[in-house]
Structure formats: C-alpha cells, structure tokens
Design a protein around this motif. Structure first.
Motif, PDB file in Angstrom:
ATOM      1  N   THR B  81       6.061  -7.054  22.135  1.00  0.00           N
ATOM      2  CA  THR B  81       4.661  -7.392  22.971  1.00  0.00           C
ATOM      3  C   THR B  81       3.459  -6.737  21.912  1.00  0.00           C
ATOM      4  OG1 THR B  81       5.679  -7.616  24.930  1.00  0.00           O
ATOM      5  CG2 THR B  81       3.236  -7.715  24.865  1.00  0.00           C
ATOM      6  N   VAL B  82       3.892  -5.571  21.651  1.00  0.00           N
ATOM      7  CA  VAL B  82       3.045  -4.650  20.612  1.00  0.00           C
ATOM      8  C   VAL B  82       2.831  -5.452  19.471  1.00  0.00           C
ATOM      9  CG1 VAL B  82       2.937  -2.617  19.376  1.00  0.00           C
ATOM     10  CG2 VAL B  82       3.650  -2.535  21.799  1.00  0.00           C
ATOM     11  N   TYR B  83       4.055  -5.927  18.853  1.00  0.00           N
ATOM     12  CA  TYR B  83       3.997  -6.392  17.396  1.00  0.00           C
ATOM     13  C   TYR B  83       3.031  -7.619  17.755  1.00  0.00           C
ATOM     14  CZ  TYR B  83       6.835  -3.200  14.772  1.00  0.00           C
ATOM     15  OH  TYR B  83       7.166  -2.250  14.281  1.00  0.00           O
ATOM     16  N   ASP B  84       3.249  -8.571  18.805  1.00  0.00           N
ATOM     17  CA  ASP B  84       2.336  -9.771  18.845  1.00  0.00           C
ATOM     18  C   ASP B  84       0.926  -9.301  19.056  1.00  0.00           C
ATOM     19  OD1 ASP B  84       4.533 -11.163  18.880  1.00  0.00           O
ATOM     20  OD2 ASP B  84       4.601 -11.627  21.038  1.00  0.00           O
ATOM     21  N   ALA B  85       0.602  -8.195  19.691  1.00  0.00           N
ATOM     22  CA  ALA B  85      -0.937  -7.829  20.089  1.00  0.00           C
ATOM     23  C   ALA B  85      -1.318  -7.156  18.809  1.00  0.00           C
ATOM     24  CB  ALA B  85      -0.761  -6.721  21.031  1.00  0.00           C
ATOM     25  N   LEU B  86      -0.801  -6.360  17.983  1.00  0.00           N
ATOM     26  CA  LEU B  86      -1.013  -6.124  16.608  1.00  0.00           C
ATOM     27  C   LEU B  86      -0.929  -7.302  15.612  1.00  0.00           C
ATOM     28  CD1 LEU B  86       0.536  -2.501  16.760  1.00  0.00           C
ATOM     29  CD2 LEU B  86      -1.986  -3.014  17.164  1.00  0.00           C
ATOM     30  N   LYS B  87      -0.424  -8.349  15.797  1.00  0.00           N
ATOM     31  CA  LYS B  87      -0.193  -9.458  15.058  1.00  0.00           C
ATOM     32  C   LYS B  87       0.748  -8.992  13.702  1.00  0.00           C
ATOM     33  CE  LYS B  87      -4.330 -12.167  16.088  1.00  0.00           C
ATOM     34  NZ  LYS B  87      -4.214 -11.463  17.465  1.00  0.00           N
ATOM     35  N   LEU B  88       1.811  -8.377  14.155  1.00  0.00           N
ATOM     36  CA  LEU B  88       2.641  -7.803  13.172  1.00  0.00           C
ATOM     37  C   LEU B  88       3.913  -8.730  13.178  1.00  0.00           C
ATOM     38  CD1 LEU B  88       2.473  -3.943  13.552  1.00  0.00           C
ATOM     39  CD2 LEU B  88       1.523  -5.309  11.639  1.00  0.00           C
ATOM     40  N   ASP B  89       4.615  -8.923  11.843  1.00  0.00           N
ATOM     41  CA  ASP B  89       6.023  -9.483  12.044  1.00  0.00           C
ATOM     42  C   ASP B  89       6.932  -8.591  12.581  1.00  0.00           C
ATOM     43  OD1 ASP B  89       8.451 -10.780  11.454  1.00  0.00           O
ATOM     44  OD2 ASP B  89       7.975 -11.046   9.182  1.00  0.00           O
ATOM     45  N   ARG B  90       7.632  -9.123  13.572  1.00  0.00           N
ATOM     46  CA  ARG B  90       8.666  -8.384  14.494  1.00  0.00           C
ATOM     47  C   ARG B  90       9.832  -7.843  13.467  1.00  0.00           C
ATOM     48  NH1 ARG B  90       9.345 -11.992  19.679  1.00  0.00           N
ATOM     49  NH2 ARG B  90       7.315 -11.896  20.432  1.00  0.00           N
ATOM     50  N   ALA B  91      10.240  -8.259  12.591  1.00  0.00           N
ATOM     51  CA  ALA B  91      11.553  -8.226  11.650  1.00  0.00           C
ATOM     52  C   ALA B  91      11.104  -7.598  10.330  1.00  0.00           C
ATOM     53  CB  ALA B  91      12.414  -9.622  11.930  1.00  0.00           C
ATOM     54  N   ALA B  92       9.692  -7.428  10.123  1.00  0.00           N
ATOM     55  CA  ALA B  92       9.208  -7.046   8.924  1.00  0.00           C
ATOM     56  C   ALA B  92       9.947  -5.850   8.386  1.00  0.00           C
ATOM     57  CB  ALA B  92       7.836  -6.755   8.977  1.00  0.00           C
ATOM     58  N   GLN B  93      10.346  -6.015   6.887  1.00  0.00           N
ATOM     59  CA  GLN B  93      10.880  -4.615   6.245  1.00  0.00           C
ATOM     60  C   GLN B  93       9.645  -4.318   5.541  1.00  0.00           C
ATOM     61  OE1 GLN B  93      14.561  -3.979   5.984  1.00  0.00           O
ATOM     62  NE2 GLN B  93      14.303  -5.113   7.946  1.00  0.00           N
ATOM     63  N   PHE B  94       9.354  -3.135   6.222  1.00  0.00           N
ATOM     64  CA  PHE B  94       8.098  -2.533   5.694  1.00  0.00           C
ATOM     65  C   PHE B  94       8.045  -2.124   4.387  1.00  0.00           C
ATOM     66  CE2 PHE B  94       7.865  -2.388  10.130  1.00  0.00           C
ATOM     67  CZ  PHE B  94       6.472  -2.668  10.534  1.00  0.00           C
ATOM     68  N   VAL B  95       6.757  -2.171   3.534  1.00  0.00           N
ATOM     69  CA  VAL B  95       6.494  -1.918   2.229  1.00  0.00           C
ATOM     70  C   VAL B  95       6.786  -0.485   2.174  1.00  0.00           C
ATOM     71  CG1 VAL B  95       5.073  -1.889   0.386  1.00  0.00           C
ATOM     72  CG2 VAL B  95       5.145  -3.663   1.744  1.00  0.00           C
ATOM     73  N   PRO B  96       7.721   0.210   1.316  1.00  0.00           N
ATOM     74  CA  PRO B  96       7.765   1.406   1.429  1.00  0.00           C
ATOM     75  C   PRO B  96       7.027   2.243   0.489  1.00  0.00           C
ATOM     76  CG  PRO B  96       9.429   0.594  -0.259  1.00  0.00           C
ATOM     77  CD  PRO B  96       8.586  -0.792   0.528  1.00  0.00           C
ATOM     78  N   LEU B  97       6.756   3.444   1.041  1.00  0.00           N
ATOM     79  CA  LEU B  97       5.847   4.340   0.320  1.00  0.00           C
ATOM     80  C   LEU B  97       6.309   4.739  -0.990  1.00  0.00           C
ATOM     81  CD1 LEU B  97       5.125   6.735   3.133  1.00  0.00           C
ATOM     82  CD2 LEU B  97       3.651   4.986   2.080  1.00  0.00           C
ATOM     83  N   ALA B  98       5.542   5.153  -1.985  1.00  0.00           N
ATOM     84  CA  ALA B  98       5.951   5.416  -3.565  1.00  0.00           C
ATOM     85  C   ALA B  98       7.576   6.114  -3.352  1.00  0.00           C
ATOM     86  CB  ALA B  98       4.988   6.017  -3.945  1.00  0.00           C
ATOM     87  N   GLY B  99       8.120   5.565  -4.059  1.00  0.00           N
ATOM     88  CA  GLY B  99       9.525   6.362  -4.332  1.00  0.00           C
ATOM     89  C   GLY B  99      10.770   5.947  -3.165  1.00  0.00           C
ATOM     90  N   TRP B 100      10.179   5.343  -2.305  1.00  0.00           N
ATOM     91  CA  TRP B 100      11.164   5.180  -1.375  1.00  0.00           C
ATOM     92  C   TRP B 100      11.495   3.727  -0.740  1.00  0.00           C
ATOM     93  CZ3 TRP B 100      13.905   8.946   0.277  1.00  0.00           C
ATOM     94  CH2 TRP B 100      13.820  10.240   0.010  1.00  0.00           C
ATOM     95  N   SER B 101      12.858   3.107  -0.891  1.00  0.00           N
ATOM     96  CA  SER B 101      12.921   1.780  -0.444  1.00  0.00           C
ATOM     97  C   SER B 101      13.439   1.781   0.882  1.00  0.00           C
ATOM     98  CB  SER B 101      14.092   1.210  -1.395  1.00  0.00           C
ATOM     99  OG  SER B 101      15.257   1.721  -0.983  1.00  0.00           O
ATOM    100  N   GLU B 102      13.316   0.742   1.645  1.00  0.00           N
ATOM    101  CA  GLU B 102      13.381   0.894   3.065  1.00  0.00           C
ATOM    102  C   GLU B 102      14.909   1.240   3.418  1.00  0.00           C
ATOM    103  OE1 GLU B 102      11.361   0.499   5.293  1.00  0.00           O
ATOM    104  OE2 GLU B 102      12.602  -0.135   7.261  1.00  0.00           O
ATOM    105  N   ASP B 103      15.924   0.988   2.698  1.00  0.00           N
ATOM    106  CA  ASP B 103      17.194   1.271   2.910  1.00  0.00           C
ATOM    107  C   ASP B 103      17.536   2.155   2.218  1.00  0.00           C
ATOM    108  OD1 ASP B 103      17.759  -0.674   5.146  1.00  0.00           O
ATOM    109  OD2 ASP B 103      17.365  -2.040   3.791  1.00  0.00           O
ATOM    110  N   ASP B 104      17.117   3.087   1.539  1.00  0.00           N
ATOM    111  CA  ASP B 104      17.379   4.307   0.637  1.00  0.00           C
ATOM    112  C   ASP B 104      18.167   5.136   1.426  1.00  0.00           C
ATOM    113  OD1 ASP B 104      17.855   6.036  -1.175  1.00  0.00           O
ATOM    114  OD2 ASP B 104      15.632   6.220  -1.678  1.00  0.00           O
ATOM    115  N   ASP B 105      19.499   5.280   1.427  1.00  0.00           N
ATOM    116  CA  ASP B 105      20.192   6.221   2.053  1.00  0.00           C
ATOM    117  C   ASP B 105      20.288   7.595   1.344  1.00  0.00           C
ATOM    118  OD1 ASP B 105      22.701   4.721   3.904  1.00  0.00           O
ATOM    119  OD2 ASP B 105      20.714   4.706   4.266  1.00  0.00           O
TER     120      ASP B 105
END
Lengths: 260, 192
Positions: B81-105
């Motif tokens: 519901t929050v993501y709908d209200a903010l018009k965000l994609d619920r399953a989005a893989q967010f653009v990482p900040l510089a130097g970090w990929s989303e799945d960087d372990d």
C-alpha cells in the motif's frame, strides 16, 4: 569504495550479522566463532552491529495512537457485513481489540477507561461503554475528528464514513454550541459522536440507527459521576453523555428534540 | 552456503487456523502495521491514510490467508500500500549508490573503530528526534529492511517475503542500512 577497506574485509561479515540476528544454528555459530577469534574484520563487524542495535533500542517503535486505532476500527466495522453475532459477543470482541493496545503506553486516563470496559458486565445496556468512550475522548486531541461549529460542515464529514446519515443540529441559541464531530465505536458498531459545549463542560451525543435489543432502558442514568440521557427519534438511537448537571443534560435533550 | 539453508527454514511459525477470525489473528498486529506505515511514509497523516487502506485490504484478502506469520502477512500488505501511495514499483531493484550493486555480498567495513566511535555519544544521549531523522534519511529499501528487522523483529525469511527480494539481498541491505546509520550518526556527532 576504498580498496584498502575492501582488502581489510572478510567475506564472513554477513555471517556475523546472521548470527547477531539469531539466524544461525548452533553448529554454524560454533564454526563462525572459531573463525572470528582470528579475524579482526569480523570482530569489528560484531562490535558495529551491537552499536547499531543500541542506536535503535527503545523509543523508536510507533504503535498506533489511540485516535488512529479508533478510526481504523470504525472503518473496519463499517466495511464488514452486519454481524449475526449477538450484541454481547460483539461487545466482548471489541474489548479484546482494545485490550490488545494496552501494552503500548496508553495514558492513565485511557487505561482507566479501558478498565471500565473490561469490567463492564455483558448486556444490552451500553451506558458504561458510552461513559468510557466519553472519558477516552476527553483526552487531548481525541475529542473531534472534524472541528467546526457549522453543522453544514460536520454533517457531510460523516458521508462515506458511516452507513447512515446522522442528523446534525447546532444548539448555539439554546446555550449548547456545536464544536465538532468524530467517528466512534460503541456497541459493536461505528457510530457518530457530535460534540457540544456547555460553559466549560463537554457533551457527547452518540447517534446510531435502530434501537437496542433487550427491552426498554431508563431514559436517564448516572455512572461514575457522568450523566446519561437516552432517547429515540426518526429510527435512530441517541445517547448524550456529560458531566453537566442532570437538569442541564435534560434541557439539552429537549432542546435537541425541539430544534429543526 | 549453509547459512542460506538455515535462513530459509527456521523460526517456528505459528500456524493460524483458518477458522480463527480476522480480529483474533490480524488485529493484534495493528501496532506493527502502523509502525511500518509511519516509518515508510514519514508523515503521520499519510501514514494513517495508508494504514486505513491497508487494513481494509487485509480484511478483504483475509480469506486467502493460509497461516504462517500474520505480522509478516499484514506488513506485506502495508508495504504494498505504501508503494502504491508513493507510486513506486513494489519489486524494484533499486539503483545502487556509487560503488555498490544491489546484490553485492562483499561488504566493506567503513566504520569508525571502537576507540573513536562518536555515535556512542548519540546512543547515550537517547536523542530520539535526531535518531528518527537519521533513519528517515535512509533510502526506502534500506529503511524498510532495518525497520522490519529491528522494530518489527521479523526473520530474514519473512523480510524477504515482505520486500519481495532474495534473502541474500535482505542480508546485504540490512548490513548497508546498519552501516549507513552508524556512519550518519558518527558524521552528525563530529559536526556538532
């Protein structure tokens, strides 16, 4: 990311975190402990996790405030089909809902109001529940959801929030100015509560359609120092609750019924 | 990896009988729902709107609740519901900040060492308002993971379901969230 920091790292820091979060079993934890003894990066990670948790420890949890909880309950009750359950079952269910919120630091006055609810004997007489609701509403910020002395503002506010349209009258000329209204939850259903003022006293007028089962109730009552007047009009049930004198509350009831 | 297997199956879940009513199973989690809505929306009125909508959705969807953790079930609805209200994609893989990929372990430790940890001052001061600001300043994917773990006390598996990402991503987000929180606290302390 800084290369010197990278090389200093250990690929087991996420395991350290998993252990910290209680996600490892004993065997895994033992293996990790042996490694950690000789790994400064993992030791630093464990200390950092501890500090991060201390930062979030206490006071940050945001339980539903009392007025928000009340409005949610009213919306949910309005959305549910009319329950076939008898009134006393609904009432005890409602008490359970309210008591679920006790643990989260509700005010002392509210706790007192809840206690009234919990000890109230089951039955078709909502007197005690109404007084408890009135006391709860007197807490700062809980009295009105819509603040207006204009009945043409208050009445439409209830549209879409209730499955009936409560009559709204201003009794300013009779000495009972309208202050506003709110959604409340009484007797197992959402109800309209109109707020009136008499000098420094607050009068809550609860309105819902239909009449109570269980026979006739006395038109006036007194409970814990609060006075209650009850009448029916136009297929609706009215309950006025206040700490004003009984005679003044009767005046209010008569003025309300006379007013157009 | 062994811990992955562990992370997938643990924590006993309370089986909820389908006969138990909504108010017995879901309503006790109303505070949890409000807490998440409040932290994700950052505004009290917006949080209440989301909470109202989410509770109505929960009531509607409740017949499809098949047991498991009712808190996680409700929080997923709140989060959607929050993501709908903010018009965000619920399953989005967010653009990482510089130097970090989303799945960087492989996670760097860029933290002040124990000897000069200025955020200790903040811990001791118990300055809730400043802490709230720090947490509110985190990107939503880190904030939700942190709140679900530290305030809602969900398991990694439940957080993965609520936020619709693999458990490995939950772990790296959680680590980055904690690190970012400590760094922000340290930076703020130094600048005072």
């Amino acid at each position: 990311m800084n290369e010197t920091l990278r090389t200093r790292d250990c690929d087991k820091v996420l395991l350290v975190q998993a252990e910290f979060d209680g996600e490892l079993d004993a065997a895994e934890a033992a293996t990790l402990a042996a490694h950690r003894q000789h790994c400064p990066a993992c030791q630093a990670a464990a200390a950092a996790l501890q500090r991060a948790r201390l930062l979030m420890d206490g006071g940050l949890y945001e339980p539903a405030p009392d007025d928000v909880r009340r409005r949610v309950m009213a919306r949910l009750a309005a959305a549910q089909p009319p329950a076939p359950a008898p009134l006393w079952a609904l009432r005890s269910r409602m008490r359970a809902w309210w008591s679920a919120g006790i643990g989260f630091g509700l005010g002392a006055a509210c706790a007192a109001a809840l206690a009234l609810l919990i000890i109230a004997p089951s039955g078709p007489d909502p007197t005690q529940e109404l007084v408890a609701s009135h006391i709860r509403a007197l807490q700062p910020g809980h009295l009105e959801d819509v603040v207006s002395t204009d009945r043409h503002t208050v009445k439409p506010w209830f549209d879409g929030r209730l499955d009936f349209a409560p009559p709204v009258k201003d009794l300013k000329n009779e000495g009972f100015p309208l202050k506003g209204g709110r959604l409340d939850y009484v007797d197992g259903r959402p109800v309209a509560a109109l707020v009136y003022q008499r000098d420094k006293h607050i009068i809550d007028l609860y309105i819902w359609p239909g009449v109570l089962v269980g026979g006739r109730l006395p038109p006036t009552a007194e409970y814990h120092g609060y006075n209650i007047v009850h009448w029916r009009w136009g297929g609706m049930t009215f309950w006025a609750v206040s700490d004003v004198e009984p005679a003044q509350l009767s005046d209010f009831a008569q003025a309300w019924q006379r007013a157009l | 990896m062994q811990h992955r297997r562990r992370a997938f199956g643990l924590r006993s879940e309370v089986p909820a009988s389908p006969r138990e009513p909504f108010e017995a199973v879901i309503l006790p989690e109303l505070d949890a729902a409000h807490n998440l809505a409040r932290w994700l929306m950052r505004d009290a009125n917006a949080a209440e709107d989301v909470l109202q909508e989410a509770m109505l959705r929960a009531l509607t969807y409740f017949p499809s609740f098949r047991g498991g953790n009712p808190r996680a079930w409700l929080l997923q609805i709140v989060r959607n519901t929050v993501y709908d209200a903010l018009k965000l994609d619920r399953a989005a893989q967010f653009v990482p900040l510089a130097g970090w990929s989303e799945d960087d372990d492989i996670v760097g430790i860029d933290l002040p060492s124990g000897e000069d940890d200025p955020e200790t001052t903040l811990i001791k001061s118990r300055d809730l308002r400043r802490l709230q600001e720090l947490i509110s300043g985190l990107p939503i994917e880190l904030r939700e993971t942190l709140v679900l773990r530290e305030l809602e006390e969900l398991s990694y598996k439940d957080i993965a379901e609520v936020t619709q990402v693999p458990i490995g991503t939950v772990m790296s987000r959680l680590w980055r969230a904690r690190r970012a929180l400590l760094q922000a606290a340290a930076t703020q302390e130094r600048s005072r």
